[in-house]
Design an enzyme around this catalytic site. Structure first.
Site, PDB file in Angstrom:
ATOM      1  N   HIS A   1      -8.680  -7.899   2.439  1.00 50.89           N
ATOM      2  CA  HIS A   1      -7.282  -6.998   2.412  1.00 50.89           C
ATOM      3  C   HIS A   1      -6.774  -7.136   0.917  1.00 50.89           C
ATOM      4  O   HIS A   1      -6.403  -6.043   0.328  1.00 50.89           O
ATOM      5  CB  HIS A   1      -6.237  -7.604   3.428  1.00 50.89           C
ATOM      6  CG  HIS A   1      -6.255  -6.601   4.474  1.00 50.89           C
ATOM      7  ND1 HIS A   1      -7.002  -6.579   5.648  1.00 50.89           N
ATOM      8  CD2 HIS A   1      -5.463  -5.379   4.783  1.00 50.89           C
ATOM      9  CE1 HIS A   1      -6.433  -5.456   6.427  1.00 50.89           C
ATOM     10  NE2 HIS A   1      -5.622  -5.025   5.721  1.00 50.89           N
TER      11      HIS A   1
ATOM     12  N   PHE B   1       0.648  -1.099  -0.052  1.00 51.13           N
ATOM     13  CA  PHE B   1      -0.114  -0.074   0.294  1.00 51.13           C
ATOM     14  C   PHE B   1       0.890   1.328  -0.031  1.00 51.13           C
ATOM     15  O   PHE B   1       0.450   2.436  -0.605  1.00 51.13           O
ATOM     16  CB  PHE B   1      -0.919  -0.003   1.331  1.00 51.13           C
ATOM     17  CG  PHE B   1      -1.865   1.075   1.198  1.00 51.13           C
ATOM     18  CD1 PHE B   1      -3.035   0.911   0.456  1.00 51.13           C
ATOM     19  CD2 PHE B   1      -1.877   2.283   2.066  1.00 51.13           C
ATOM     20  CE1 PHE B   1      -4.067   1.909   0.316  1.00 51.13           C
ATOM     21  CE2 PHE B   1      -2.689   3.342   2.101  1.00 51.13           C
ATOM     22  CZ  PHE B   1      -4.165   3.029   1.139  1.00 51.13           C
TER      23      PHE B   1
ATOM     24  N   ARG C   1       7.027 -16.763  -9.749  1.00 53.67           N
ATOM     25  CA  ARG C   1       7.406 -15.571 -10.780  1.00 53.67           C
ATOM     26  C   ARG C   1       8.374 -14.412 -10.165  1.00 53.67           C
ATOM     27  O   ARG C   1       8.564 -13.539 -10.638  1.00 53.67           O
ATOM     28  CB  ARG C   1       6.207 -14.865 -10.603  1.00 53.67           C
ATOM     29  CG  ARG C   1       4.990 -15.620 -11.622  1.00 53.67           C
ATOM     30  CD  ARG C   1       3.470 -14.838 -11.224  1.00 53.67           C
ATOM     31  NE  ARG C   1       2.650 -15.511 -11.936  1.00 53.67           N
ATOM     32  CZ  ARG C   1       2.181 -17.084 -11.911  1.00 53.67           C
ATOM     33  NH1 ARG C   1       2.661 -17.651 -10.943  1.00 53.67           N
ATOM     34  NH2 ARG C   1       1.448 -17.719 -12.667  1.00 53.67           N
TER      35      ARG C   1
HETATM   36  C1  DLZ Z   1      -2.184  -5.808   5.661  1.00 52.12           C
HETATM   37  C2  DLZ Z   1      -1.456  -6.342   4.641  1.00 52.12           C
HETATM   38  C3  DLZ Z   1      -1.967  -7.650   4.199  1.00 52.12           C
HETATM   39  C4  DLZ Z   1      -2.941  -8.365   5.046  1.00 52.12           C
HETATM   40  N1  DLZ Z   1      -1.490  -8.330   3.249  1.00 52.12           N
HETATM   41  C5  DLZ Z   1      -0.082  -7.795   2.739  1.00 52.12           C
HETATM   42  C6  DLZ Z   1       0.301  -8.269   1.429  1.00 52.12           C
HETATM   43  O1  DLZ Z   1      -0.186  -9.704   1.087  1.00 52.12           O
HETATM   44  N2  DLZ Z   1       1.411  -7.861   0.800  1.00 52.12           N
HETATM   45  C7  DLZ Z   1       1.612  -6.503   1.089  1.00 52.12           C
HETATM   46  O2  DLZ Z   1       2.562  -6.060   0.339  1.00 52.12           O
HETATM   47  N3  DLZ Z   1       1.041  -5.832   2.041  1.00 52.12           N
HETATM   48  C8  DLZ Z   1       0.137  -6.569   2.656  1.00 52.12           C
HETATM   49  N4  DLZ Z   1      -0.548  -5.817   4.046  1.00 52.12           N
HETATM   50  C9  DLZ Z   1       0.142  -4.616   4.349  1.00 52.12           C
HETATM   51  C10 DLZ Z   1      -0.239  -3.185   3.555  1.00 52.12           C
HETATM   52  O3  DLZ Z   1       0.256  -3.149   2.220  1.00 52.12           O
HETATM   53  C11 DLZ Z   1       0.129  -1.985   4.362  1.00 52.12           C
HETATM   54  O4  DLZ Z   1       1.359  -1.882   4.551  1.00 52.12           O
HETATM   55  C12 DLZ Z   1      -0.539  -1.930   5.685  1.00 52.12           C
HETATM   56  O5  DLZ Z   1      -2.215  -2.004   5.464  1.00 52.12           O
HETATM   57  C13 DLZ Z   1      -0.490  -0.413   6.257  1.00 52.12           C
HETATM   58  O6  DLZ Z   1      -0.947   0.515   5.351  1.00 52.12           O
END
Ligand code: DLZ
Length: 157
Positions: free
Chosen positions: A96, A66, A135
């Protein structure tokens, strides 16, 4: 970036610019770190193979996929010719996956519409870690390599 019949793993070397003067930022998500590290290494090695000098390859780590949007947006305001956003989002038990995948795809799309340098989407969105491993250096190639080639093709457009 790649489909079953259009993988940038087999690319025409003559279409790639010489990267001698390129400055490229790689924004790397720490979630699923083994995967994103393998993607990063694939991208970095490919850039160096195309004459991008190691000191012109800048790595910026962010906590999760994110945060790739903010990281890439910040890098866009700096002096980079291209940015590669590297992440790995794996389907879990909750929703998520959808929210993060969609937000990152739309966020990076918006940066490409509004920013001054291209942002390449090197974010795996897989059902399982097995698919992600395939990948990031497994039997489906390394999408970091493909992202590096994409970045070099986009510079100067
Ligand atoms: C919270 C979360 C989850 C459940 N899964 C992933 C994932 O599979 N890959 C990833 O890059 N990030 C994940 N995150 C974290 C979110 O990207 C983010 O860092 C948090 O929601 C804080 O903003």
């Amino acid at each position: 970036m790649v489909t079953a019949d259009n993988s940038l793993s087999q690319y025409d070397q003559s279409k790639i610019f010489n990267g001698k003067n390129f400055r490229i930022a790689l924004i790397v998500s720490e979630w699923n770190r083994d995967i994103t590290e393998a993607l990063f290494q694939g991208a970095k090695t490919t850039l160096i193979n195309h004459n991008v000098s190691p000191e012109n390859i800048v790595r910026i780590d962010v906590p999760g996929s994110f945060e790739l949007i903010y990281g890439a947006s910040t890098a866009q305001q700096m002096d980079f010719d291209a940015i590669i956003a590297i992440g790995c989002i794996i389907q879990g038990e909750t929703r998520h996956f959808e929210f993060i995948s969609n937000a990152v795809a739309h966020g990076i799309k918006d940066l490409n519409l509004n920013g001054k340098s291209p942002v390449v989407f090197c974010v795996l969105t897989d059902d399982t870690i097995v698919q992600s491993k395939a990948r990031s250096g497994g039997d489906k190639g390394n999408k970091g390599i493909e992202a590096a080639i994409t970045a070099m093709r986009m510079i100067g457009m």
